[in-house]
Write a protein that holds these residues in place. Structure first.
Motif, PDB file in Angstrom:
ATOM      1  N   CYS B  39       0.873  -1.164   0.000  1.00  0.00           N
ATOM      2  CA  CYS B  39       0.000   0.000   0.000  1.00  0.00           C
ATOM      3  C   CYS B  39       0.906   1.208   0.000  1.00  0.00           C
ATOM      4  O   CYS B  39       1.819   1.293   0.812  1.00  0.00           O
ATOM      5  CB  CYS B  39      -0.876   0.007   1.240  1.00  0.00           C
ATOM      6  N   ASP B  40       0.723   2.132  -0.915  1.00  0.00           N
ATOM      7  CA  ASP B  40       1.618   3.278  -0.937  1.00  0.00           C
ATOM      8  C   ASP B  40       0.908   4.572  -0.566  1.00  0.00           C
ATOM      9  O   ASP B  40       1.268   5.641  -1.019  1.00  0.00           O
ATOM     10  CB  ASP B  40       2.328   3.394  -2.284  1.00  0.00           C
ATOM     11  N   ALA B  41      -0.122   4.463   0.268  1.00  0.00           N
ATOM     12  CA  ALA B  41      -0.758   5.677   0.772  1.00  0.00           C
ATOM     13  C   ALA B  41       0.224   6.431   1.656  1.00  0.00           C
ATOM     14  O   ALA B  41       1.043   5.819   2.347  1.00  0.00           O
ATOM     15  CB  ALA B  41      -2.007   5.315   1.564  1.00  0.00           C
ATOM     16  N   ARG B  42       0.146   7.746   1.635  1.00  0.00           N
ATOM     17  CA  ARG B  42       1.064   8.549   2.450  1.00  0.00           C
ATOM     18  C   ARG B  42       0.718   8.393   3.928  1.00  0.00           C
ATOM     19  O   ARG B  42      -0.419   8.129   4.286  1.00  0.00           O
ATOM     20  CB  ARG B  42       0.945  10.017   2.063  1.00  0.00           C
ATOM     21  N   ARG B 120      16.255  -1.356   4.350  1.00  0.00           N
ATOM     22  CA  ARG B 120      15.466  -2.263   5.213  1.00  0.00           C
ATOM     23  C   ARG B 120      14.970  -1.547   6.458  1.00  0.00           C
ATOM     24  O   ARG B 120      13.861  -1.806   6.927  1.00  0.00           O
ATOM     25  CB  ARG B 120      16.317  -3.460   5.620  1.00  0.00           C
ATOM     26  N   VAL B 121      15.810  -0.650   6.977  1.00  0.00           N
ATOM     27  CA  VAL B 121      15.411   0.103   8.167  1.00  0.00           C
ATOM     28  C   VAL B 121      14.191   0.963   7.862  1.00  0.00           C
ATOM     29  O   VAL B 121      13.238   1.024   8.643  1.00  0.00           O
ATOM     30  CB  VAL B 121      16.594   0.964   8.665  1.00  0.00           C
ATOM     31  N   ILE B 122      14.212   1.613   6.691  1.00  0.00           N
ATOM     32  CA  ILE B 122      13.084   2.469   6.335  1.00  0.00           C
ATOM     33  C   ILE B 122      11.807   1.650   6.202  1.00  0.00           C
ATOM     34  O   ILE B 122      10.752   2.016   6.721  1.00  0.00           O
ATOM     35  CB  ILE B 122      13.388   3.229   5.020  1.00  0.00           C
ATOM     36  N   ARG B 123      11.926   0.500   5.534  1.00  0.00           N
ATOM     37  CA  ARG B 123      10.734  -0.355   5.388  1.00  0.00           C
ATOM     38  C   ARG B 123      10.208  -0.786   6.739  1.00  0.00           C
ATOM     39  O   ARG B 123       9.007  -0.749   7.000  1.00  0.00           O
ATOM     40  CB  ARG B 123      11.063  -1.596   4.553  1.00  0.00           C
ATOM     41  N   SER B 124      11.112  -1.210   7.619  1.00  0.00           N
ATOM     42  CA  SER B 124      10.671  -1.682   8.932  1.00  0.00           C
ATOM     43  C   SER B 124      10.083  -0.533   9.737  1.00  0.00           C
ATOM     44  O   SER B 124       9.061  -0.683  10.402  1.00  0.00           O
ATOM     45  CB  SER B 124      11.834  -2.294   9.702  1.00  0.00           C
ATOM     46  N   TYR B 125      10.738   0.634   9.668  1.00  0.00           N
ATOM     47  CA  TYR B 125      10.242   1.787  10.429  1.00  0.00           C
ATOM     48  C   TYR B 125       8.838   2.157   9.977  1.00  0.00           C
ATOM     49  O   TYR B 125       7.972   2.452  10.793  1.00  0.00           O
ATOM     50  CB  TYR B 125      11.188   2.970  10.245  1.00  0.00           C
ATOM     51  N   GLU B 126       8.613   2.141   8.668  1.00  0.00           N
ATOM     52  CA  GLU B 126       7.306   2.552   8.170  1.00  0.00           C
ATOM     53  C   GLU B 126       6.218   1.546   8.508  1.00  0.00           C
ATOM     54  O   GLU B 126       5.042   1.894   8.528  1.00  0.00           O
ATOM     55  CB  GLU B 126       7.377   2.796   6.659  1.00  0.00           C
ATOM     56  N   GLN B 127       6.609   0.289   8.781  1.00  0.00           N
ATOM     57  CA  GLN B 127       5.592  -0.693   9.157  1.00  0.00           C
ATOM     58  C   GLN B 127       5.206  -0.607  10.622  1.00  0.00           C
ATOM     59  O   GLN B 127       4.237  -1.214  11.046  1.00  0.00           O
ATOM     60  CB  GLN B 127       6.100  -2.101   8.856  1.00  0.00           C
ATOM     61  N   MET B 128       5.966   0.145  11.421  1.00  0.00           N
ATOM     62  CA  MET B 128       5.593   0.307  12.823  1.00  0.00           C
ATOM     63  C   MET B 128       4.426   1.282  12.930  1.00  0.00           C
ATOM     64  O   MET B 128       4.248   2.138  12.076  1.00  0.00           O
ATOM     65  CB  MET B 128       6.802   0.809  13.623  1.00  0.00           C
ATOM     66  N   ASN B 218      13.409   0.272  -5.132  1.00  0.00           N
ATOM     67  CA  ASN B 218      12.467  -0.640  -5.780  1.00  0.00           C
ATOM     68  C   ASN B 218      11.275  -0.931  -4.899  1.00  0.00           C
ATOM     69  O   ASN B 218      10.788  -2.029  -4.814  1.00  0.00           O
ATOM     70  CB  ASN B 218      13.167  -1.944  -6.152  1.00  0.00           C
ATOM     71  N   MET B 219      10.830   0.085  -4.164  1.00  0.00           N
ATOM     72  CA  MET B 219       9.655  -0.125  -3.314  1.00  0.00           C
ATOM     73  C   MET B 219       8.797   1.123  -3.407  1.00  0.00           C
ATOM     74  O   MET B 219       9.247   2.156  -3.883  1.00  0.00           O
ATOM     75  CB  MET B 219      10.088  -0.380  -1.879  1.00  0.00           C
ATOM     76  N   PRO B 220       7.526   1.005  -2.979  1.00  0.00           N
ATOM     77  CA  PRO B 220       6.689   2.207  -3.028  1.00  0.00           C
ATOM     78  C   PRO B 220       7.233   3.268  -2.090  1.00  0.00           C
ATOM     79  O   PRO B 220       8.074   2.987  -1.237  1.00  0.00           O
ATOM     80  CB  PRO B 220       5.333   1.708  -2.525  1.00  0.00           C
ATOM     81  N   ASP B 221       6.729   4.497  -2.244  1.00  0.00           N
ATOM     82  CA  ASP B 221       7.240   5.583  -1.422  1.00  0.00           C
ATOM     83  C   ASP B 221       6.993   5.351   0.049  1.00  0.00           C
ATOM     84  O   ASP B 221       7.789   5.691   0.893  1.00  0.00           O
ATOM     85  CB  ASP B 221       6.582   6.904  -1.851  1.00  0.00           C
ATOM     86  N   TYR B 222       5.840   4.787   0.349  1.00  0.00           N
ATOM     87  CA  TYR B 222       5.552   4.537   1.746  1.00  0.00           C
ATOM     88  C   TYR B 222       4.832   3.220   1.823  1.00  0.00           C
ATOM     89  O   TYR B 222       3.830   3.039   1.146  1.00  0.00           O
ATOM     90  CB  TYR B 222       4.684   5.668   2.309  1.00  0.00           C
ATOM     91  N   ASN B 223       5.367   2.251   2.588  1.00  0.00           N
ATOM     92  CA  ASN B 223       4.641   0.994   2.692  1.00  0.00           C
ATOM     93  C   ASN B 223       4.172   0.810   4.121  1.00  0.00           C
ATOM     94  O   ASN B 223       4.712   0.017   4.856  1.00  0.00           O
ATOM     95  CB  ASN B 223       5.460  -0.172   2.174  1.00  0.00           C
ATOM     96  N   TRP B 224       3.196   1.542   4.471  1.00  0.00           N
ATOM     97  CA  TRP B 224       2.572   1.465   5.792  1.00  0.00           C
ATOM     98  C   TRP B 224       3.589   1.696   6.896  1.00  0.00           C
ATOM     99  O   TRP B 224       3.939   0.788   7.597  1.00  0.00           O
ATOM    100  CB  TRP B 224       1.853   0.149   5.987  1.00  0.00           C
TER     101      TRP B 224
END
Lengths: 302, 224
Positions: B39-42, B120-128, B218-224
């Protein structure tokens, strides 16, 4: 059945007591685990704070309708067992909504929560959830075999499927408990209790260090809060089920608390001593000794 | 795929490409993993509770129950095991480890961050989920430390993530990390632990900084 406000009030009060006792008991058991590892461990009020924290998380994400319903199914599984479980046998305040044949319903509710959770966690889409679900369901299916045999044995012995009647039949002294009158069913049931209470040899469903952390991997905030509340209720009512079946039930809340604590402690004690089984080990383990004990218990009373 | 810089490598993993698939029932359908899986919602700004007393109580609960994401970066992650074992035992202070970002509140960046790990840190942070806090260990996260001129580590962490507490040292000992946790608890109780909202407010600035460093975005701008 006509509507009885007093009975409903006592049932809700009982649920509150059971929830808080479950949270406190979880804290005690984690402290015991910490002491075994030579740590001091969490403060005794940590489960309540965790619960408040989880309910106060501001943002939530969802993966669909079933993702919402998963924790609700799980909670209704735990609360369903509670509703039909007689807590205190003396008087009729704490019998909840137990009736003739409530034992069958309780057996059903044990599986109901797991199935609901399986659907919900499956929609979360995380591979670890799917692994946890498949392990959990296959393990619980084999746990149910010795447990059901023990219950069938007790049902034949006391000639009833009502939990309250089974408890009443055990009143009149220590030696009247099913533990002495039906030792094989008790042995099979208490070995199955190790699986239902979900501590170490059989905790590969959650497996905190291996498949973090099984079915609830995607669950967070309020969803996780609901699951934690259910976990607290479920631990107490599962212990209460074994207390009612094998250890003479409870005649007051002090006795209830001591007995449920000791039954839960039995699974924690075993968990502290033995390491985790792999899934094929735990499945085959339940189909060996506990199954044989359960068959003997049934054959003895046929 | 928001790659606008011509020099950046275009990501073309066949697993992530949009394609037509024939299902078991013979019907064909379109699979677009980049849109289907993410999901790439802001991110949204979640205001604190409007009743100050309630927010104060919730902040107290949050400060007493810090769940740390089990994610180690750099050499500092070796300082985490002593924290949770008998010598220091941070469980006493309501600090627990959590294996999944969904359930965690605290992200410990334990040392230097290579560009590969930053992703990876950004992806994990955004999933919190929303009240989330970042604890940065060591001088590497302050100014690069001994890796200040390395070709593939970042120098200053708060260009990329909103940091709540820095713990200086190379490496900080577990006592220093506990002191950092106490500082974080103070900040949360004062209502200053709003890193997640800061990230949502300055989202474009953080994203621009991140994309400047990460070449294969290679990922959306924001993944939750």
């Amino acid at each position: 059945m006509d509507f009885d406000i007093k009975r409903l009030g006592f049932t809700l009060l009982g649920l509150l007591i059971v929830l808080n006792w479950g949270l406190l008991m979880n804290a005690f058991m984690r402290k015991i685990g910490a002491r075994v590892a030579r740590r001091i461990g969490i403060p005794w009020h940590q489960p309540w704070i965790d619960l408040f924290k989880n309910y106060s998380i501001r943002s939530q994400i969802t993966h669909g309708l079933m993702f919402y319903l998963g924790p609700i199914f799980r909670l209704s599984g735990g609360v369903g067992i509670f509703l039909f479980m007689p807590m205190i046998i003396t008087g009729d305040h704490w019998l909840n909504y137990s009736f003739q044949g409530d034992l069958v319903l309780i057996m059903y509710f044990q599986f109901f929560g797991m199935l609901g959770m399986a659907l919900g966690a499956g929609e979360g889409g995380h591979p670890y959830s799917a692994i946890g679900i498949s392990r959990g369901l296959s393990q619980f299916t084999t746990i149910e075999v010795p447990l059901t045999l023990a219950i069938i044995s007790l049902a034949i012995q006391y000639d009833t499927l009502s939990l309250a009647d089974i408890v009443r039949a055990q009143q009149g002294g220590f030696m009247h408990w099913s533990m002495w009158t039906n030792p094989f069913a008790t042995a099979a049931g208490m070995l199955a209790a190790l699986g239902t209470l979900g501590h170490s040899p059989f905790n590969l469903v959650m497996a905190p260090n291996e498949i973090p952390i099984g079915p609830p991997t995607e669950y967070h905030s309020t969803f996780l809060g609901v699951l934690q509340s259910n976990g607290a209720i479920l631990h107490v009512v599962e212990a209460a089920l074994f207390m009612n079946l094998f250890f003479g039930g409870a005649t007051n809340w002090i006795e209830f608390i001591v007995k449920t604590f000791l039954i839960y402690f039995w699974s924690v004690f075993v968990g502290m001593v033995f390491p985790r089984f792999r899934i094929e080990q735990s499945v085959t383990w339940f189909l060996k000794v506990p199954l044989v004990l359960g068959v003997i218990a049934v054959v003895m009373f046929m | 795929m928001m790659v606008d810089d011509k020099n950046k490598k275009k990501f073309d993993n066949p697993h992530y490409a949009k394609r037509e698939v024939i299902g078991p029932d013979g019907k064909s359908f379109i699979v677009d993993p980049m849109n289907d899986y993410f999901c790439d919602a802001r991110p949204k700004v979640h205001e604190p509770n409007i009743i100050p007393a309630v927010e104060k109580f919730l902040n107290w609960a949050r400060s007493k129950s810090l769940w740390v994401l089990g994610f180690g970066t750099g050499c500092g992650s070796i300082e985490i095991p002593p924290l949770i074992t008998p010598r220091f035992d941070v469980f006493r202070f309501g600090i627990q480890m959590r294996p999944t970002p969904r359930q965690s509140n605290v992200f410990i960046i334990s040392g230097y961050l290579s560009v590969k790990t930053l992703k990876r840190v950004i992806r994990s942070y955004e999933q919190m989920q929303n009240p989330k806090y970042v604890l940065a260990l060591g001088s590497c996260t302050v100014n690069g430390g001994m890796y200040y001129d390395s070709y593939n580590t970042i120098n200053r962490l708060d260009y990329y993530l909103p940091v709540d507490v820095y713990i200086a040292g190379c490496m900080p000992r577990p006592e220093a990390i506990i002191a950092g946790f106490n500082k974080l608890k103070e900040l949360i109780r004062e209502g200053k632990g709003e890193g997640a909202n800061l990230y949502a407010k300055n989202f474009d600035w953080y994203k621009a900084n991140q994309k400047k460093i990460i070449k294969d975005w290679n990922m959306p701008d924001y993944n939750w």
